[in-house]
Design a protein around this motif. Sequence first.
Motif, mmCIF file in Angstrom:
data_model
loop_
_atom_site.group_PDB
_atom_site.id
_atom_site.type_symbol
_atom_site.label_atom_id
_atom_site.label_comp_id
_atom_site.label_asym_id
_atom_site.label_seq_id
_atom_site.Cartn_x
_atom_site.Cartn_y
_atom_site.Cartn_z
ATOM 1 N N ARG A 109 0.818 -1.216 0.000
ATOM 2 C CA ARG A 109 0.000 0.000 0.000
ATOM 3 C C ARG A 109 0.844 1.255 0.000
ATOM 4 O O ARG A 109 0.454 2.298 -0.484
ATOM 5 N N ASP A 110 1.995 1.192 0.658
ATOM 6 C CA ASP A 110 2.875 2.368 0.743
ATOM 7 C C ASP A 110 4.307 1.863 0.825
ATOM 8 O O ASP A 110 4.549 0.658 0.786
ATOM 9 N N THR A 111 5.251 2.799 0.928
ATOM 10 C CA THR A 111 6.654 2.382 1.009
ATOM 11 C C THR A 111 7.227 2.693 2.392
ATOM 12 O O THR A 111 8.429 2.832 2.567
ATOM 13 N N ASP A 112 6.335 2.816 3.390
ATOM 14 C CA ASP A 112 6.806 3.080 4.755
ATOM 15 C C ASP A 112 7.411 1.821 5.362
ATOM 16 O O ASP A 112 6.991 0.711 5.050
ATOM 17 N N GLY A 113 8.349 2.018 6.257
ATOM 18 C CA GLY A 113 8.898 0.890 7.022
ATOM 19 C C GLY A 113 9.782 0.007 6.163
ATOM 20 O O GLY A 113 9.759 0.074 4.930
ATOM 21 N N PRO A 114 10.577 -0.819 6.825
ATOM 22 C CA PRO A 114 11.498 -1.681 6.080
ATOM 23 C C PRO A 114 10.787 -2.803 5.327
ATOM 24 O O PRO A 114 9.826 -3.381 5.829
ATOM 25 N N VAL A 115 11.268 -3.087 4.129
ATOM 26 C CA VAL A 115 10.751 -4.220 3.350
ATOM 27 C C VAL A 115 11.704 -5.396 3.539
ATOM 28 O O VAL A 115 12.870 -5.339 3.146
ATOM 29 N N PHE A 116 11.188 -6.441 4.187
ATOM 30 C CA PHE A 116 11.963 -7.662 4.393
ATOM 31 C C PHE A 116 11.740 -8.576 3.192
ATOM 32 O O PHE A 116 10.591 -8.810 2.812
ATOM 33 N N THR A 117 12.838 -9.065 2.610
ATOM 34 C CA THR A 117 12.692 -9.931 1.442
ATOM 35 C C THR A 117 13.243 -11.322 1.734
ATOM 36 O O THR A 117 14.188 -11.477 2.511
ATOM 37 N N VAL A 118 12.620 -12.319 1.110
ATOM 38 C CA VAL A 118 13.089 -13.703 1.217
ATOM 39 C C VAL A 118 13.086 -14.287 -0.198
ATOM 40 O O VAL A 118 12.063 -14.227 -0.884
ATOM 41 N N VAL A 119 14.231 -14.796 -0.643
ATOM 42 C CA VAL A 119 14.337 -15.491 -1.938
ATOM 43 C C VAL A 119 14.934 -16.844 -1.619
ATOM 44 O O VAL A 119 16.115 -16.951 -1.314
ATOM 45 N N SER A 120 14.092 -17.881 -1.661
ATOM 46 C CA SER A 120 14.573 -19.127 -1.061
ATOM 47 C C SER A 120 13.749 -20.334 -1.474
ATOM 48 O O SER A 120 12.578 -20.209 -1.837
ATOM 49 N N ARG A 121 14.387 -21.496 -1.395
ATOM 50 C CA ARG A 121 13.588 -22.714 -1.360
ATOM 51 C C ARG A 121 12.771 -22.646 -0.068
ATOM 52 O O ARG A 121 13.284 -22.209 0.970
ATOM 53 N N LEU A 122 11.513 -23.040 -0.131
ATOM 54 C CA LEU A 122 10.653 -22.950 1.056
ATOM 55 C C LEU A 122 10.695 -24.297 1.779
ATOM 56 O O LEU A 122 9.872 -25.177 1.522
ATOM 57 N N THR A 123 11.690 -24.444 2.641
ATOM 58 C CA THR A 123 11.915 -25.728 3.312
ATOM 59 C C THR A 123 12.274 -25.521 4.773
ATOM 60 O O THR A 123 12.590 -24.405 5.203
ATOM 61 N N TRP A 124 12.268 -26.629 5.491
ATOM 62 C CA TRP A 124 12.655 -26.638 6.904
ATOM 63 C C TRP A 124 14.102 -26.179 7.050
ATOM 64 O O TRP A 124 14.441 -25.408 7.940
ATOM 65 N N GLN A 125 14.980 -26.673 6.147
ATOM 66 C CA GLN A 125 16.399 -26.258 6.217
ATOM 67 C C GLN A 125 16.520 -24.741 6.242
ATOM 68 O O GLN A 125 17.317 -24.177 6.978
ATOM 69 N N LYS A 126 15.714 -24.094 5.412
ATOM 70 C CA LYS A 126 15.815 -22.642 5.262
ATOM 71 C C LYS A 126 15.100 -21.886 6.385
ATOM 72 O O LYS A 126 15.046 -20.661 6.367
ATOM 73 N N GLY A 127 14.524 -22.615 7.357
ATOM 74 C CA GLY A 127 13.881 -21.968 8.502
ATOM 75 C C GLY A 127 12.599 -21.244 8.147
ATOM 76 O O GLY A 127 12.169 -20.318 8.847
ATOM 77 N N ILE A 128 11.954 -21.674 7.056
ATOM 78 C CA ILE A 128 10.759 -20.948 6.595
ATOM 79 C C ILE A 128 9.589 -21.132 7.564
ATOM 80 O O ILE A 128 8.728 -20.260 7.708
ATOM 81 N N ASP A 129 9.575 -22.266 8.277
ATOM 82 C CA ASP A 129 8.535 -22.454 9.295
ATOM 83 C C ASP A 129 8.664 -21.402 10.399
ATOM 84 O O ASP A 129 7.662 -20.878 10.902
ATOM 85 N N VAL A 130 9.895 -21.063 10.743
ATOM 86 C CA VAL A 130 10.128 -20.033 11.768
ATOM 87 C C VAL A 130 9.702 -18.665 11.227
ATOM 88 O O VAL A 130 9.088 -17.859 11.939
ATOM 89 N N LEU A 131 9.999 -18.441 9.959
ATOM 90 C CA LEU A 131 9.571 -17.189 9.326
ATOM 91 C C LEU A 131 8.054 -17.027 9.405
ATOM 92 O O LEU A 131 7.551 -15.951 9.744
ATOM 93 N N THR A 132 7.323 -18.120 9.106
ATOM 94 C CA THR A 132 5.859 -17.989 9.099
ATOM 95 C C THR A 132 5.361 -17.622 10.504
ATOM 96 O O THR A 132 4.361 -16.935 10.644
ATOM 97 N N GLU A 133 6.091 -18.056 11.520
ATOM 98 C CA GLU A 133 5.650 -17.748 12.889
ATOM 99 C C GLU A 133 5.842 -16.277 13.255
ATOM 100 O O GLU A 133 5.239 -15.798 14.214
ATOM 101 N N VAL A 134 6.737 -15.588 12.550
ATOM 102 C CA VAL A 134 6.952 -14.172 12.893
ATOM 103 C C VAL A 134 6.354 -13.224 11.853
ATOM 104 O O VAL A 134 6.525 -12.007 11.959
ATOM 105 N N ALA A 135 5.666 -13.786 10.854
ATOM 106 C CA ALA A 135 5.129 -12.930 9.780
ATOM 107 C C ALA A 135 4.232 -11.828 10.346
ATOM 108 O O ALA A 135 4.362 -10.652 9.970
ATOM 109 N N ASP A 136 3.357 -12.191 11.282
ATOM 110 C CA ASP A 136 2.465 -11.174 11.866
ATOM 111 C C ASP A 136 3.268 -10.108 12.610
ATOM 112 O O ASP A 136 2.917 -8.922 12.608
ATOM 113 N N ASP A 137 4.350 -10.545 13.265
ATOM 114 C CA ASP A 137 5.171 -9.594 14.022
ATOM 115 C C ASP A 137 5.844 -8.575 13.099
ATOM 116 O O ASP A 137 6.023 -7.419 13.472
ATOM 117 N N ILE A 138 6.239 -9.038 11.919
ATOM 118 C CA ILE A 138 6.878 -8.115 10.962
ATOM 119 C C ILE A 138 5.919 -6.968 10.650
ATOM 120 O O ILE A 138 6.299 -5.799 10.660
#
Length: 482
Positions: free
Chosen positions: A287-316
């Motif tokens: 909607r706007d360009t306020d605040g930091p934009v966090f980017t992820v370019v990755s295989r979506l796997t356990w190795q890459k910690g993507i499950d942990v990412l999903t747990e903090v998505a709301d916090d971001i």
Amino acid sequence: MKVLSVASEVYPLIKTGGLADVAGALPAALTAQGVDMRVLLPGYQPVMAKLRNPVKLVTFHDLLGVSASILASKMNGVNFLVLDAPDLFDRDGGPYTDAASADHRDNWLRFAALCRAAATIAEDGIDDWKPDLVHAHDWQAGLTPVYMKQGKAAATPVVMTIHNIAFQGQFGPDIFPRLGLPQSVFAVDGIEYYGDVSFLKGGLQMATAITTVSPTYAQEIRTPAFGMGLDGLINAHADTLHGIVNGIDTDVWDPSTDTMIAANYSLSKPKKRQTNRKALAEYFGFRDTDGPVFTVVSRLTWQKGIDVLTEVADDIVAMGGKLAVLGSGDQALEAALTAAAERHPGKIGLVLGYDEPLSHLMQAGGDVILVPSRFEPCGLTQLYGLRYGNVPVVARTGGLADTIIDANEAASAAQAATGFQFSPVTPDALRQALRRAVRAFSEPKVWAQLQNQGMKADVSWNRSAHRYACLYKELLAEQSEP
Ligand code: ADP
């Protein structure tokens, strides 16, 4: 010094991940340092389509039961040798999986044939060219030294590089008789692994030297937690183990010339970076360009910690940030990210799939590249992030620990910091790192200093290619010792 490099994917001909970037850029960097390199890879459909003026050099009537030939083609200064075996490689899907994402059922044969062809080149030469040394990458090239040990090239040194020890190429014992190897090789000191055949284990056993793609990962794989069952073997070969950190292709990844981004910029002319930031926001529907934009370019796997990412998505989002994710992988993780994007329209954006140009725009327009991997042999996206001013927030493991300098008090005071590290890989530790990044982002001078320091870092292949060249020389000198 003549060196044959063997890999199952090589950029720009075919890529599914970091292996391709390395198997493409390292030979180019070594060529520039005077090494006479040839690069052998399989002739998958997309590879065959990209070859320019291929010349047929050798025909095999029976390469482990299939007919094949080797085509030579020089592109961008690199000498490619392509194993053209339609029965094995001319099919739909990716290099390893079919259109339904299931492994090709004959992967053992496809990559054994690649290795058998590599060993034949080492034995007989090709086009009046015979390698002094062979460099094999990952399990798909693992049988190369195993075949070489059986014949005329037994004394030719082989460097075996582990890009990810989690992938070992393990198959049932029923394939063994079809590999064309003597029964004696199916043993504990050969390719036998708990009753199965392991391509990687065989390669590591028979190699003259083992390398992996960062010093920290070289230490980690000596422990049960990271060795994936091969830590004992790695420890037994510790005197020939080297950790050499990956570089990146600084021509392909250069924000001042990159044609895949919205506007070019550089360390001395950083203003246009904003144009990429806006383009990225538009692409992901922010909607706007306020605040930091966090980017992820990755295989979506356990190795890459993507499950942990999903747990903090709301916090971001709660911290005032945005999240842009590009990747594909596990269905459950794809679903969790899709749900997060639906919960936060205009703030979390997701592109499922593989998109090379978009991956460049994300580095050029993002503020933070997030790499929460549980283990990471080297990692490349944080290196692209450094070069593009996309500040890395990374887990303190493997190559991530070796390439990013944490913005702790001392490093910040010395103006040496390039990003943020966290450990362990838990939602709490990641959240804390994100908070540190958000705080730093809110102070433009602090942020600019972090970006500058990263953009100044030498992430090229120069130093590491030199280290490989030195290793090759050492091995050749040892080989000629009486
Ligand atoms: P790995 O090889 O373990 O997947 P690396 O960080 O070493 O991880 O390398 C990943 C490479 O693949 C990088 O070049 C990254 O930009 C690229 N990549 C990963 N996922 C995607 C995607 N969905 N679209 C485009 N490029 C991707």
